[in-house]
Scaffold this active site. Structure first.
Site, mmCIF file in Angstrom:
data_model
loop_
_atom_site.group_PDB
_atom_site.id
_atom_site.type_symbol
_atom_site.label_atom_id
_atom_site.label_comp_id
_atom_site.label_asym_id
_atom_site.label_seq_id
_atom_site.Cartn_x
_atom_site.Cartn_y
_atom_site.Cartn_z
ATOM 1 N N LYS A 132 0.832 -1.200 0.000
ATOM 2 C CA LYS A 132 0.000 0.000 0.000
ATOM 3 C C LYS A 132 0.869 1.253 0.000
ATOM 4 C CE LYS A 132 -2.050 1.628 3.699
ATOM 5 N NZ LYS A 132 -2.974 1.807 4.859
ATOM 6 N N ASP A 150 -6.390 0.740 0.503
ATOM 7 C CA ASP A 150 -6.553 1.024 1.933
ATOM 8 C C ASP A 150 -7.929 0.524 2.356
ATOM 9 O OD1 ASP A 150 -8.359 2.851 0.930
ATOM 10 O OD2 ASP A 150 -7.577 4.549 2.079
#
Length: 234
Positions: A132, A150
């Site tokens: 991420k 996310d």
């Protein structure tokens, strides 16, 4: 149209729905962007690491002081831990976050000449950097397409019927199938904006949602337009 009839039945239909979703979100959120403040790949990398378990707003309140005190990777590597902790205290978990940015600086100095690498493979080898964070840096600091999964992107991908997976890597792979690479970075920003402002985790404001006609989960949240709009505007 019933919720079940909105769920894509084929790969082609799923791609068409995802493209339509992205087009509507482009109109709804023309100012969608990375909400962390930064002026360099290093600043974005550090800010993203610090954003774990806190808000972007709070990170942005702290990073001007941090970035002024530590302008490059060698400065982080040589920092006194007590000084870092004092600056990062408002973020919570300040001891572990201080250790993380110091370790990050040391790794950049030792392995990359103090520069932030521009590949996913190299970024995820850095301490405290997962996919991420790496994709945030690639997409926003280097202009290299990246899919940032996310909590908001994952939640919306499931509600929109794109995937039933909760594993962020599998969600990332699915989004990569549905949207072209040139849309990945901005599509994730739009999903995050929409997730933060409309498609909330506990009570989505369905009545104020531009995706209502495309969303198989429409109706699971607040569908009264006035009440839904109140949720959006606060």
């Amino acid at each position: 149209m019933t919720p079940a009839s909105r769920r894509p039945r084929s790969k082609k239909a799923a791609r068409e729905q995802a493209t339509a979703v992205d087009a509507l979100l482009t109109e709804a959120w023309p100012d969608a962007r990375c909400e962390l403040d930064f002026t360099s790949p290093l600043e974005l990398l550090v800010a993203t690491v610090l954003s774990a378990q806190t808000t972007d707003v709070r990170v942005n309140q702290v990073t001007p002081i941090l970035f002024a005190a530590y302008p490059d990777a060698p400065a982080y590597a040589a920092a006194r831990r007590e000084d870092l902790e004092e600056i990062l205290r408002p973020l919570g978990f300040f001891r572990s976050k201080s250790a993380a940015v110091q370790g990050l600086g040391a790794a950049l100095v030792a392995d990359h000449g103090g520069e932030v690498p521009a590949t996913l493979e190299e970024l995820v080898r850095l301490p405290g950097v997962g996919r991420k964070t790496a994709n945030v840096v690639l997409g926003n600091a280097f202009g290299i397409p990246g899919i940032t999964v996310d909590t908001h992107v994952g939640r919306l991908a499931r509600r929109l019927g794109w995937t039933g997976e909760k594993d962020p890597v599998k969600v990332e792979a699915r989004i990569a199938e549905l949207l072209p690479p040139e849309e990945w970075t901005m599509a994730c920003h739009r999903l995050i904006f929409h997730g933060r402002r409309v498609c909330h985790a506990r009570k989505p404001a369905c009545g104020a949602c531009v995706l209502a006609e495309l969303c198989p989960s429409y109706g699971e949240g607040e569908t009264d337009p006035e009440r839904a709009q109140a949720l959006v505007t606060g």
